[in-house]
Design a protein around this motif. Structure first.
Motif, PDB file in Angstrom:
ATOM      1  N   ALA A   1       1.064  -1.310  -0.012  1.00  0.00           N
ATOM      2  CA  ALA A   1       0.066   0.107  -0.266  1.00  0.00           C
ATOM      3  C   ALA A   1       0.925   1.369   0.136  1.00  0.00           C
ATOM      4  CB  ALA A   1      -0.961  -0.008   1.335  1.00  0.00           C
ATOM      5  N   PHE A   2       0.477   2.368  -0.352  1.00  0.00           N
ATOM      6  CA  PHE A   2       0.913   3.604  -0.481  1.00  0.00           C
ATOM      7  C   PHE A   2       0.267   4.411   0.520  1.00  0.00           C
ATOM      8  CE2 PHE A   2       0.894   8.017  -1.786  1.00  0.00           C
ATOM      9  CZ  PHE A   2       2.274   8.266  -1.948  1.00  0.00           C
ATOM     10  N   VAL A   3       1.064   5.083   1.420  1.00  0.00           N
ATOM     11  CA  VAL A   3       0.463   6.037   2.693  1.00  0.00           C
ATOM     12  C   VAL A   3       1.305   7.288   2.461  1.00  0.00           C
ATOM     13  CG1 VAL A   3      -0.034   6.116   5.033  1.00  0.00           C
ATOM     14  CG2 VAL A   3      -0.014   3.983   3.927  1.00  0.00           C
ATOM     15  N   GLU A   4       0.601   8.565   2.647  1.00  0.00           N
ATOM     16  CA  GLU A   4       1.339   9.697   2.791  1.00  0.00           C
ATOM     17  C   GLU A   4       0.542  10.609   3.457  1.00  0.00           C
ATOM     18  OE1 GLU A   4       3.675  12.732  -0.301  1.00  0.00           O
ATOM     19  OE2 GLU A   4       2.427  11.311  -0.893  1.00  0.00           O
ATOM     20  N   ASP A   5       1.126  11.490   4.115  1.00  0.00           N
ATOM     21  CA  ASP A   5       0.399  12.804   4.795  1.00  0.00           C
ATOM     22  C   ASP A   5       0.729  13.836   3.577  1.00  0.00           C
ATOM     23  OD1 ASP A   5       0.003  11.616   7.054  1.00  0.00           O
ATOM     24  OD2 ASP A   5       1.669  12.521   8.105  1.00  0.00           O
ATOM     25  N   PHE A   6      -0.453  14.626   3.246  1.00  0.00           N
ATOM     26  CA  PHE A   6      -0.669  15.550   2.070  1.00  0.00           C
ATOM     27  C   PHE A   6      -1.448  16.700   2.536  1.00  0.00           C
ATOM     28  CE2 PHE A   6      -1.790  16.729  -2.205  1.00  0.00           C
ATOM     29  CZ  PHE A   6      -0.636  16.733  -2.819  1.00  0.00           C
ATOM     30  N   ASN A   7      -0.934  17.846   2.349  1.00  0.00           N
ATOM     31  CA  ASN A   7      -1.938  19.030   2.467  1.00  0.00           C
ATOM     32  C   ASN A   7      -2.658  19.003   3.782  1.00  0.00           C
ATOM     33  OD1 ASN A   7      -0.626  20.415   0.349  1.00  0.00           O
ATOM     34  ND2 ASN A   7      -2.084  20.516  -1.071  1.00  0.00           N
ATOM     35  N   TYR A   8      -2.503  18.728   4.963  1.00  0.00           N
ATOM     36  CA  TYR A   8      -3.164  18.610   6.034  1.00  0.00           C
ATOM     37  C   TYR A   8      -4.245  17.415   5.877  1.00  0.00           C
ATOM     38  CZ  TYR A   8      -1.350  23.470   6.744  1.00  0.00           C
ATOM     39  OH  TYR A   8      -0.510  24.224   6.899  1.00  0.00           O
TER      40      TYR A   8
END
Length: 561
Positions: free
Chosen positions: A208-215
């Protein structure tokens, strides 16, 4: 006493109290018993078809000569198909235990109605409201448009008795384009409660791909269709509260039929991941074990499907069918996956969620009213209209409509008829009013005065359509949009102005003239339409199906210039 039956009874009696005048305007004088029955029909239509109170009132057909049909809704034409929803309601006012079956006689009536209504040559003896809708349906069928029929048998009790009533349905040999559904207090309450938050644990498969992005946070992975089926079985339509597309069904919808075809084929199931655009979920919060490298279990709160509701419901329906198949028919079912995008979005970011929803919904036609409602033009119109003494409802609300309130949907239809000269696109192209036709309807130079006057003109013609004056020609029931267009012309001529001159400074004068001359304008429009029809058809007799078809097309416009 059953608690859900009580809840529905409260809703029904509340509607009866609030809307008695409006219901009697549609179907005539009602005694208390018939009033409660009509209110139950409205509740069922509102909840199951996602209609406003005003829209639900509009589709009422009950009364003498209703052929066992209490309400009927004709959907837009999409890909050569259209959906007709028929509602028959049986409401028990004395028994609130929820233990009475839907009567066999009601099933028989609806089966007969479907057989008759959708045959253009079948004999008819309908009340005027129902007849107008039936002839519209039949004219579409004659033009080669294919109907999908959804019959909702509604009560505050149990389903019809099996196998007796089911045999009545089955022996007619309806194809898959006709479905019968039982709707009762439990179903209604479940949908009414759909605003409650959904919490669950989602099983993803593989990497899986997980990321924090623009709040916000993003989790992208693949999920087995069996997991999708489990979610729908557990939470149902609660997952679709913020999905702007209504379920279009398995049959008569090209994309949903394609999903079914792929999943029903044991050899093709493993390719489903590559064929489907995937599902988009949003939630208030998600958590997972970041120390794992794959096969994550993700805990979610406030889960919603904002794109992929069609896919999810179709997957669930197919899995239910596959459960009845042999073991061979279920081969490779564990190899069927779908791409899932999960977004954690701040609760306050309502506009952002709507933009995600709009951007990701591209496979099927969508209802864009709510998405357009926050545009600057709509906000400006709201302010302008408020200064004129009217309230503009940009978004769907539950309250009753008052005379000084205007919905954005009614405004679009009225403007398209009255000022844009496109009456043939007003009724059966409503799905395009906030899509392809939006910029033509809501132009930059549209102002509040023009919008309100269009609606006031449209209301006069619509009122005549619902309850035609004694001795009126049949065209009154079909040509309200064309009458509205002509009445708009007469108003501008009477004021000796162009449309661009109609603004807040001229509003009081325009409203006064319409109040005094509205009936005259309408009568004149009916005569002009009658003359135009005679020219178009060379004085031939015009049947109701042809009449209905004529007002769906634009060929009459050349005789109205």
């Amino acid at each position: 006493m059953n608690i859900n039956v009580q809840i529905v009874d409260q809703q029904v009696r509340g509607l009866a109290e609030k809307f008695r005048p409006q219901m009697e305007e549609h179907v005539g004088k009602l005694d208390d018993k018939r009033l409660i029955s009509a209110a139950f029909v409205i509740l069922c239509a509102k909840v199951m078809l996602d209609l406003s109170n005003e829209e639900a009132l509009e589709i009422l057909t009950e009364g003498g000569g209703d052929f066992g049909i209490d309400a009927m809704s004709i959907g837009d034409i999409t890909d050569g198909d259209f959906t007709v929803t028929i509602i028959q309601a049986k409401y028990s006012q004395s028994n609130l235990e929820g233990n009475q079956n839907f009567p066999q006689g009601g099933v028989e009536k609806c089966v007969q109605a479907v057989r008759t209504l959708f045959s253009p040559t079948a004999p008819q003896n309908f009340n005027k409201r129902l007849q107008a809708q039936v002839e519209e349906i039949r004219s579409l069928i004659v033009d080669g448009v294919i109907p999908n029929v959804r019959v909702l048998l509604c009560n505050n009790g149990l389903s019809w008795k099996r196998p007796e009533c089911q045999q009545i349905i089955d022996r007619e040999g309806f194809n898959e384009r006709v479905t019968f559904e039982h709707i009762n207090h439990d179903v209604l309450v479940k949908v009414l409660q759909s605003t409650s938050a959904v919490a669950d644990t989602l099983q993803f498969n593989g990497k899986a791909f997980v990321e924090d992005f623009n709040y916000s946070r993003v989790f992208i992975g693949k999920m087995a269709i069996s997991e999708i089926g489990r979610l729908m079985r557990t939470h149902g339509d609660r997952l679709l509260e913020r999905n702007i597309r209504r379920y279009l069904g398995l049959h008569g919808n090209r994309i949903n039929e394609g999903i079914k075809t792929t999943l029903m084929d044991p050899q093709e199931r493993q390719n489903f991941y590559f064929y489907n655009n995937g599902i988009t979920l949003i939630c208030d919060r998600f958590d997972f074990n970041a120390l794992q490298s794959d096969n994550y279990k993700v805990r979610v709160e406030g889960l919603q499907i904002i794109n992929g509701g069609q896919t999810s419901k179709t997957v669930f329906a197919v899995l239910e069918d596959l459960n009845k198949e042999t073991k061979a028919g279920q081969d490779n079912i564990d190899a069927a996956f779908v791409l899932v995008r999960l977004y954690q979005v701040p609760k306050a970011a309502v506009s952002f969620v709507k933009m995600i929803t709009y951007a990701t919904n591209s496979q099927n036609p969508v209802d864009l009213k709510d998405l357009r409602s926050n545009q600057d033009l709509q906000k400006s119109l709201e302010m302008s209209i408020h200064e004129l003494g009217f309230d503009y409802r940009r978004q769907r609300t539950e309250g009753a409509f008052r005379a000084n309130e205007i919905s954005v949907g009614t405004a679009a239809e009225a403007i398209l008829c009255v000022w844009r000269g496109r009456p043939q696109q007003a009724k059966f192209r409503s799905g395009d009013h906030f899509g392809k036709l939006y910029d033509e309807i809501f132009t930059k130079d549209l102002n509040g005065a023009q919008l309100v006057m269009a609606v006031l003109i449209f209301r006069i013609a619509e009122s005549k359509r619902r309850r035609p004056p004694e001795g009126s020609p049949e065209l009154v029931r079909y040509g309200s949009c064309f009458s509205s267009m002509l009445m708009g012309r007469y108003l501008l001529e009477g004021m000796c102005i162009k449309l661009s001159d109609l603004d807040h400074r001229k509003f009081a004068e325009a409203r006064k003239i319409l109040s005094e001359q509205g009936e005259t304008y309408f009568d004149k429009s009916v005569k002009v339409l009658g003359d135009a029809l005679n020219k178009l058809y060379g004085g031939q007799a015009i049947g109701l199906q042809r009449l209905s078809a004529t007002f769906r097309r634009g060929d009459l416009l050349q005789y109205l210039t």
